[in-house]
Enzyme design. Structure first.
Site, mmCIF file in Angstrom:
data_model
loop_
_atom_site.group_PDB
_atom_site.id
_atom_site.type_symbol
_atom_site.label_atom_id
_atom_site.label_comp_id
_atom_site.label_asym_id
_atom_site.label_seq_id
_atom_site.Cartn_x
_atom_site.Cartn_y
_atom_site.Cartn_z
ATOM 1 N N ASP A 71 2.228 70.236 90.249
ATOM 2 C CA ASP A 71 1.509 68.961 90.100
ATOM 3 C C ASP A 71 1.646 68.529 88.637
ATOM 4 O OD1 ASP A 71 -0.528 67.058 89.706
ATOM 5 O OD2 ASP A 71 -1.796 67.913 91.241
ATOM 6 N N ASP A 114 -5.034 74.466 99.942
ATOM 7 C CA ASP A 114 -6.434 74.349 100.353
ATOM 8 C C ASP A 114 -7.137 73.111 99.805
ATOM 9 O OD1 ASP A 114 -6.521 75.252 97.598
ATOM 10 O OD2 ASP A 114 -8.653 75.617 97.932
ATOM 11 N N LYS A 121 5.384 67.092 92.605
ATOM 12 C CA LYS A 121 4.906 65.730 92.325
ATOM 13 C C LYS A 121 5.595 65.251 91.047
ATOM 14 C CE LYS A 121 0.303 66.619 94.317
ATOM 15 N NZ LYS A 121 -1.138 66.708 94.018
HETATM 16 P P1 5GP Z 1 -0.536 72.163 88.187
HETATM 17 O O1 5GP Z 1 -0.891 73.212 87.177
HETATM 18 O O2 5GP Z 1 0.959 71.936 88.337
HETATM 19 O O3 5GP Z 1 -1.275 70.885 87.967
HETATM 20 O O4 5GP Z 1 -1.075 72.649 89.583
HETATM 21 C C1 5GP Z 1 -0.694 73.845 90.122
HETATM 22 C C2 5GP Z 1 -1.701 74.390 91.105
HETATM 23 O O5 5GP Z 1 -2.749 73.464 91.403
HETATM 24 C C3 5GP Z 1 -1.035 74.662 92.425
HETATM 25 O O6 5GP Z 1 -0.485 75.961 92.463
HETATM 26 C C4 5GP Z 1 -2.180 74.460 93.411
HETATM 27 O O7 5GP Z 1 -2.937 75.647 93.496
HETATM 28 C C5 5GP Z 1 -3.037 73.393 92.768
HETATM 29 N N1 5GP Z 1 -2.701 72.043 93.262
HETATM 30 C C6 5GP Z 1 -2.073 71.052 92.589
HETATM 31 N N2 5GP Z 1 -1.926 69.959 93.352
HETATM 32 C C7 5GP Z 1 -2.472 70.269 94.557
HETATM 33 C C8 5GP Z 1 -2.600 69.548 95.796
HETATM 34 O O8 5GP Z 1 -2.200 68.391 95.984
HETATM 35 N N3 5GP Z 1 -3.219 70.223 96.812
HETATM 36 C C9 5GP Z 1 -3.684 71.490 96.688
HETATM 37 N N4 5GP Z 1 -4.266 72.036 97.752
HETATM 38 N N5 5GP Z 1 -3.563 72.195 95.541
HETATM 39 C C10 5GP Z 1 -2.959 71.593 94.490
#
Ligand code: 5GP
Length: 175
Positions: free
Chosen positions: A96, A152, A124
């Site tokens: 994300d 989740d 994303k």
């Molecule tokens: P980042 O650090 O890239 O923002 O997010 C990584 C973690 O956030 C992912 O491994 C996941 O656990 C959670 N996450 C990010 N976006 C989503 C989403 O759209 N849905 C869910 N369920 N978890 C997300």
């Protein structure tokens, strides 16, 4: 909830990814490091599409509370393998903001592996800020919050067979 990716689409794409990884890593005995909890279903399905010798380990990180990132990464469980001199493939459910994977990749690199690659089922691209390119991506999706297939919402919905966007539901709850 709106279905973004069906179970059949997931199976087809993961089959392709397994073939690609098996071809790229032939003779290199990679260690797949899954990021808990979200990647557990993807890891199980991807591994069964990999046809070369490999090992599996898991790491548990968290940054999310509810459906928003807290901005701080917490290490909940470390890997148990010694990855020095090994070919590591990090298995993420979703990238994300990129915060988690940037942190994890550099943490694994500190252990002197021979190589580190990242495979993420979902990406994303619009919002991610990465210090590197992802090596294998299943699907690029919009910046909506998604659930299912291991992902989740407050620990629920991981058991859905497809990937669903819950933005409509979030908007309803805010109005
Ligand atoms: P980042 O650090 O890239 O923002 O997010 C990584 C973690 O956030 C992912 O491994 C996941 O656990 C959670 N996450 C990010 N976006 C989503 C989403 O759209 N849905 C869910 N369920 N978890 C997300």
């Amino acid at each position: 909830m709106r279905e973004l990716i069906s179970a059949a689409q997931l199976a087809k794409r993961i089959g392709e990814m397994g073939k690609e990884i098996s071809r790229d890593y032939k003779g290199r005995e990679p260690i797949f490091v899954g990021v808990l909890n979200g990647s557990f279903i993807f890891m199980a399905d991807l591994l069964r599409e990999v046809t070369i010798d490999c090992e599996v380990d898991f790491i548990k990180l968290s940054s999310y509370e509810g459906n928003a990132s807290s901005g701080t990464i917490h290490l909940r469980k470390d890997i148990s393998s010694d990855v020095a001199g090994r070919n590591v493939i990090i298995v993420e459910d979703i990238v994300d903001s990129g915060l988690t994977i940037n942190f994890l990749k550099s943490r694994i690199e500190d252990s002197m592996p021979s190589s580190v690659a990242v495979v993420s089922l979902l990406f994303k691209r619009e919002v991610a800020k990465l210090n590197f390119d992802l090596d294998y991506v299943g699907f690029e999706i919009p910046a909506d919050y998604v659930v299912g297939y291991g992902l989740d919402m407050d620990q629920k919905k991981r058991n859905l067979k497809g990937i669903f966007s819950i933005e409509d539901e979030l908007e309803k709850n805010c109005n």
